[in-house]
Design a protein around this motif. Structure first.
Motif, short mmCIF file in Angstrom:
data_model
loop_
_atom_site.label_atom_id
_atom_site.label_comp_id
_atom_site.label_asym_id
_atom_site.label_seq_id
_atom_site.Cartn_x
_atom_site.Cartn_y
_atom_site.Cartn_z
N VAL A 91 0.82 -1.21 0.00
CA VAL A 91 0.00 0.00 0.00
C VAL A 91 0.86 1.26 0.00
N GLY A 92 2.16 1.13 -0.26
CA GLY A 92 2.98 2.32 -0.49
C GLY A 92 4.01 2.62 0.56
N ALA A 93 4.35 1.63 1.39
CA ALA A 93 5.30 1.90 2.45
C ALA A 93 6.71 1.39 2.14
N GLY A 94 7.04 1.25 0.88
CA GLY A 94 8.40 0.89 0.54
C GLY A 94 8.70 -0.59 0.74
N GLY A 95 9.93 -0.98 0.34
CA GLY A 95 10.33 -2.36 0.51
C GLY A 95 9.82 -3.26 -0.61
N LEU A 96 9.86 -4.56 -0.32
CA LEU A 96 9.59 -5.56 -1.34
C LEU A 96 8.13 -5.50 -1.84
N GLY A 97 7.20 -5.21 -0.92
CA GLY A 97 5.79 -5.17 -1.31
C GLY A 97 5.54 -4.10 -2.36
N TYR A 98 6.20 -2.95 -2.18
CA TYR A 98 6.06 -1.84 -3.12
C TYR A 98 6.56 -2.23 -4.50
N GLU A 99 7.72 -2.89 -4.52
CA GLU A 99 8.28 -3.35 -5.81
C GLU A 99 7.36 -4.37 -6.45
N LEU A 100 6.76 -5.21 -5.60
CA LEU A 100 5.86 -6.24 -6.14
C LEU A 100 4.65 -5.59 -6.81
N ARG A 101 4.11 -4.55 -6.16
CA ARG A 101 2.95 -3.89 -6.74
C ARG A 101 3.31 -3.27 -8.09
N ASN A 102 4.48 -2.64 -8.14
CA ASN A 102 4.90 -2.03 -9.40
C ASN A 102 5.08 -3.09 -10.48
#
Lengths: 290, 437
Positions: free
Chosen positions: A236-247
């Motif tokens: 949801v936009g807080a950086g790290g791996l999750g952010y890269e995954l969303r992109n």
């Protein structure tokens, strides 16, 4: 004597019949509970199915499509995979860092909160309910709520996620810590009090050595959970791996190799830290028992 | 004898103390070093620049207050009144707030002597105590004022737009329209909007008073208007909360039902075949390791957004977790009860039913109920990703960045929901297992 033998058989009879009636009633209640549960499950499933964009039975065939697409594309470009893993490694470090820092802060806050809210140890016994409610609220607010609000104020990045997870961790660990502290032996505390130790000294020297292995074990378990949480918050936009995954997901086909690399990294990290922490926790609890 | 014994003991003790001293200094040093690294890795120093304090102020004040917009279109001179400037919150034709007076010259009283007078020919006068009267005239696309070149920082004046921010309200003048915001505490229109006949009536009036809307009984009509309130959408919000709880319930219970038989395959006591056992355990590790985030992403592709996707994501992840916990519980089962049942002539299935299940049920139920509560929280997050439930409403409200009172409302509801689920699962646990925590 004869009276007893004479009145015996009917009493056995009544006992048997009342027992059977009881069994029947229990079965009835059990059956009713089961029926209600089944009804809830089935109707719940229907409601969820009805409100979903795609139906369950239609989607069931497609469940493998996306993984298959990702895997086949990743396999075609398997030569790039190591480079992509290196590329996303800093994001992974950030995700783990968010989890580690928030666990550290959360555990420290939870430690203080737990001691303040345990009967017999509290600094201000009258305020125990207050600290307990405070922990309840900290535990009840989902991380995403705090994270989203903080992202609005502080801008995107790891700090909002860190604060959000730390607050939740403090509440969750505070409760578990306080359960452990309730069972701590109070004699060392009394001994320290008799030498004129302050409250902080009594806790630090009298209680902490007793509960440290358990606390450490809970904190490690929390660290595992927090790694997952920090990955999700990244989404949801807080950086790290999750952010890269969303992109990577937003790009869609053609960049599936990137998504695959992130999947691999995330999966590997979670499994690695699960294994490490469970091994360490086993050692802690066994060492505690010995 | 004692002298010989004491030597090594003293040495050992000294070594232990030295180790503890080292540890007592090394551990804080390591943590401090780590925090220093984090300070630079997370760019804490740069945070002050990135942080937007205006946003924080807006958030803090908007979440407990509302503003009513008075807007004059400079094209036709028409004045509209609306709560939060939304069509759904507009005052009906011919009515206006009681702090607005005058016919030809409309005076808006912002409170504490702050007055805005909307004069004909697109002129406006703003009276601010301690500052004076600001006169403004809109012509075409530009605004001319009597403001000096040097203005205080609460006035933002340009040739096209003049914005005046006071503690009592805000005034914005542009060529096309003049807007006045008047702030009030509270959540306006929370119960009924202006188009409902029940707006402005008290609880007692609605419950026991005369029929307000001749077509409907008071209670039914009030309920329908409250439930369908277009500003706050209470009905939709209740549905969203229901969806979130449904996701947690379906996911948790489904996972428990799937994990229980599989756990027998993973427990050493009940699965003599090593290969099968290892395979089941790796399966548990795999679904747990993939994590709810990735399952959500994958499942959303197959089933589309909605509560079912969230429920399935929780179900799959928790099947792994439950499988692990259940199989550990099954390994700690007491053999004696199984033997006892077996000696009475029980077949294998009956042995499990009467010898094993009663022993593990308390442990399993406690875990399932604990996860039910924790999954309510997860379902909020998963809903935000996959698009369902209160999580979606919350993220949408935050992303629009203006309806902070709705965000505050949703946050309160989410916290209440989680606390109720926490209480409920604790109550059920106490009822079923008979243990109080």
């Amino acid at each position: 004597m004869t009276d007893a033998t004479l009145s015996g058989p009917p009493r056995v009879d009544t006992i048997q019949s009342s027992y059977l009636a009881q069994v029947q009633r229990r079965r009835l209640y059990g059956g009713l509970t089961l029926a209600i549960f089944a009804l809830l499950m089935v109707s719940g499933f229907m409601v969820a199915d009805g409100r979903n964009a795609g139906g369950f039975w239609d989607g069931l065939h497609n469940i493998g499509d996306y993984p298959a697409d990702v895997l086949s594309e990743a396999w075609e470009k398997r030569a790039d995979l190591p480079a992509l893993i290196v590329k996303y490694f800093p994001a992974l470090i950030e995700t783990v860092n968010i989890a580690a820092v928030s666990t550290l802060f959360g555990a420290c806050a939870g430690l203080v909160l737990s001691l303040l809210s345990t009967r017999g140890l509290a600094r201000w016994p009258r305020l125990i309910p207050l600290f307990r409610r405070l922990m309840d609220v900290m535990r009840a607010i989902p991380e995403i709520v705090i994270a989203l609000v903080l992202i609005f104020v502080l801008g995107g990045g790891p700090v909002p996620a860190m604060i959000a997870i730390a607050i939740h961790t403090a509440g969750a660990l505070g409760k578990m810590f306080s359960e452990v502290a309730e069972n701590a032996d109070l004699k060392p505390v009394e001994g320290l009090a008799s030498t004129g130790a302050t409250w902080a000294q009594r806790m630090w020297l009298g209680i902490l050595p007793q509960v440290a292995p358990n606390y450490l074990s809970y904190a490690l378990l929390r660290f595992e959970i927090n790694i997952r949480a920090s990955a999700i918050l990244g989404f949801v936009g807080a950086g790290g791996l999750g952010y890269e995954l969303r992109n990577a997901m937003a790009w869609g086909p053609g960049r599936f190799d990137e998504a695959a690399a992130i999947f691999v990294l995330l999966f590997g990290t979670i499994v690695l830290f699960d294994q490490l922490s469970s091994r360490f926790r086993n050692r802690l609890t066994e060492g505690h028992r010995a | 004898m004692t002298a010989i014994d004491l030597g090594p003991a003293k040495l050992g003790a000294e070594r232990l103390i030295r180790r503890k001293t080292l540890l007592a200094f090394a551990l804080p040093a390591v943590v401090l070093a780590y925090f220093t690294y984090i300070f630079f890795a997370f760019d804490i120093a740069g945070l002050a620049q990135r942080a937007n304090l205006d946003n924080a102020v807006t958030l803090a004040s908007d979440s407990w207050s509302y503003k009513t917009h008075v807007t004059r279109s400079n094209r036709d001179g028409e004045i509209t009144y609306a709560v939060e400037g939304e069509r759904k919150g507009a005052y009906p034709e011919g009515t206006r707030p009681d702090w607005v007076t005058g016919e030809e010259i409309v005076t808006v009283d912002l409170g504490k002597g702050h007055l805005v007078r909307l004069l004909p020919e697109n002129r406006a006068e703003v009276t601010i105590p301690g500052f004076g009267v600001i006169e403004a005239q809109a012509e075409g696309r530009s605004v001319t004022t009597n403001l000096p070149a040097e203005t205080p920082d609460w006035i933002n004046a340009g040739p096209r737009r003049v914005a005046i921010t006071t503690p009592e309200g805000r005034i914005t003048l542009t060529g096309s329209k003049t807007e006045v915001f008047n702030y009030f505490p509270g959540w306006e229109l929370f119960w009924f909007t202006f188009d409902s006949p029940y707006y402005g009536h008290g609880v007692m009036q609605i419950l026991f008073g005369d029929r307000i809307d001749p077509a409907r009984s008071n209670l039914a009509g009030a309920w329908a208007d409250f439930w369908g309130n277009p500003m706050w959408r209470h009905g939709d919000v209740a549905w969203a909360i229901g969806e979130t709880i449904l996701m947690a319930f379906l996911g948790t219970m489904g996972a428990a039902m799937i994990a229980l038989p599989l756990a027998f395959l993973a427990a050493k006591r009940f699965a003599p075949v090593m290969l099968l056992r290892a395979a089941t355990r790796r399966l548990f590790d795999f679904v747990r390791g993939v994590d709810a985030l990735i399952w959500t992403v994958v499942l959303a592709r197959a089933f589309g957004p909605g509560p079912l996707t969230g429920a399935l994501a929780i179900l799959i992840t928790d099947t792994g977790t439950f499988g692990k916990i259940f199989s550990e519980a099954l390994e700690n089962v007491d053999e004696k009860q199984i033997e006892g049942v077996a000696s009475a002539g029980a077949k294998p299935l009956q042995r499990y039913r009467f010898g094993v299940i009663p022993q593990v049920v308390p442990v399993l139920l406690a875990q399932v109920l604990y996860f039910l509560e924790s999954n309510t929280r997860s379902a909020t997050i998963i809903g935000a990703i996959t698009g369902g439930g209160i999580g979606l409403l919350l993220t949408q409200a935050i992303q629009t960045q203006k309806d902070w009172e709705e965000v505050a409302y949703y946050i309160i509801l989410v916290v209440l929901m989680v606390m109720v689920m926490d209480w409920f699962s604790g109550w059920l646990r106490a009822r079923l297992i008979g243990k109080k925590d």
